[in-house]
Design a protein around this motif. Structure first.
Motif, PDB file in Angstrom:
ATOM      1  N   HIS A  64      44.710  12.482   1.359  1.00  0.00           N
ATOM      2  CA  HIS A  64      44.741  13.945   1.217  1.00  0.00           C
ATOM      3  C   HIS A  64      43.361  14.500   0.890  1.00  0.00           C
ATOM      4  O   HIS A  64      42.931  15.496   1.474  1.00  0.00           O
TER       5      HIS A  64
ATOM      6  N   ARG B  21      49.692  19.601   2.368  1.00  0.00           N
ATOM      7  CA  ARG B  21      49.302  18.469   1.537  1.00  0.00           C
ATOM      8  C   ARG B  21      49.759  17.170   2.201  1.00  0.00           C
ATOM      9  O   ARG B  21      50.807  17.121   2.834  1.00  0.00           O
ATOM     10  N   ILE B  22      48.944  16.139   2.010  1.00  0.00           N
ATOM     11  CA  ILE B  22      49.293  14.807   2.494  1.00  0.00           C
ATOM     12  C   ILE B  22      49.812  14.005   1.312  1.00  0.00           C
ATOM     13  O   ILE B  22      49.155  13.909   0.286  1.00  0.00           O
TER      14      ILE B  22
ATOM     15  N   HIS C 171      41.711  17.096   3.289  1.00  0.00           N
ATOM     16  CA  HIS C 171      41.575  18.446   2.734  1.00  0.00           C
ATOM     17  C   HIS C 171      40.135  18.938   2.876  1.00  0.00           C
ATOM     18  O   HIS C 171      39.889  20.066   3.309  1.00  0.00           O
TER      19      HIS C 171
END
Length: 327
Positions: A172, A189-190, A176
């Motif tokens: 993430h 979001r991951i 991001h």
């Protein structure tokens, strides 16, 4: 017309069911954006375009593939590097497996979900130590790397670890900074916990009797954070980024696809069949004579469909199974 879209989602246009959010985009202009049903029927929360929503593991792997492609573009890794160069804990019997093999499910590595003796890996987290122990105990490949194709969660678990070790942070954090923030996808979001209950998040439901039951257990990624949490508004931004040549995203994906083996099978409409056609959730096929691009997983639950020739796109997020593949 809007009435035609309403008819498709009519069965979910109620206050006691989970539902769907849909956007129709053409030439960068949002022609329709609408939500049907509830984000959480038990809390009485309706869906909106801002409702956060889970995209499962196989559907979300395009983001993992892009992270790997960006690291390769920046000289941090090579797509033809042996994976043991970056992750030496990978067993020696997989010495010939490369990053590219993992991307295209041609590694021959068995799926750790099948190998796990407990058999409940989708219901609980599996530590990385146990992950490597399971692979070591198996001690063989299903085929020589590059000589076959087999869907395996092991491949993308290793790619996630590769991104972590090459970038010095989580999947993430890397995406991001490099992708999501520049695109304005602030709500994506991951690896977020999919079982979190809050009014802005749509949990998944399965039909049960005359109602629906929540699907909690399998919402947590077994080895790490491969799944994606997003919303319809961010998917609209994602569609624009995929179509904008200046972002370089489409070019990176095409470079990855160029190294894929040919599909081994397809259905009557030209849709690649499950494992044979699956790489990282991007399917290019012809539908009623029209070339389309689907972003979906092996189960067929697509969240974005693009028609390149007409600049038409349809983004759909649903929190109910089954039937999502029909939208």
């Amino acid at each position: 017309p809007e009435s035609a879209v309403d008819a498709v989602f009519k069965r979910y246009d109620r206050k006691d069911t989970p539902g769907c959010s849909v956007a129709v985009i053409e030439g960068g202009k949002v022609l329709l954006k609408k939500s049907y049903g509830m984000a959480d029927p038990s809390l009485g929360v309706p869906r909106t375009s801002a409702t956060s929503h889970w995209i499962p593991y196989s559907e979300a792997r395009v983001f993992v593939a892009l992270a790997v492609a960006m690291l390769a573009r920046d000289g941090k890794i090579g797509l033809d590097d042996p994976i043991r160069k970056h992750i030496p804990q990978v067993p020696a019997y997989a010495s010939a497996v490369t990053v590219r093999h993992l991307l295209h499910h041609t590694s021959g590595l068995a799926d750790y979900l099948v190998l796990d003796p407990v058999g409940d890996s989708m219901w609980t987290r599996v530590s990385k130590d146990e992950f490597f122990r399971v692979l070591s105990r198996w001690n063989k490949l299903g085929f020589a790397p590059g000589q076959g194709k087999m869907y395996s969660n092991t491949d993308y678990a290793l790619l996630e670890m590769l991104v972590e070790r090459s970038s010095g942070g989580s999947l993430h954090d890397y995406l991001h900074a490099k992708l999501l923030k520049p695109l304005g996808m602030a709500d994506t979001r991951i690896g977020a916990n999919q079982a979190t209950i809050h009014p802005g998040h749509a949990l998944f439901y399965f039909p049960e009797g005359n109602g629906y039951s929540r699907a909690f257990p399998s919402r947590t990624s077994p080895v790490g954070g491969i799944s994606v949490t997003t919303n319809l508004d961010d998917l609209i931004r994602w569609d624009a980024a995929l179509r904008d040549r200046a972002t370089g995203i489409a070019s990176l994906l095409q470079q990855l696809e160029a190294g894929a083996p040919p599909d081994a099978g397809a259905d009557a409409e030209g849709r690649p069949s499950d494992a044979e056609g699956y790489s990282f959730g991007v399917f290019r096929r012809t539908y009623r004579g029209l070339p389309i691009v689907e972003y979906r997983g092996i189960s067929g639950y697509h969240y974005l469909v693009q028609v390149p020739e007409t600049q038409l796109s349809v983004a759909t997020l649903c929190n109910v199974y089954p039937g999502m593949e029909s939208f």
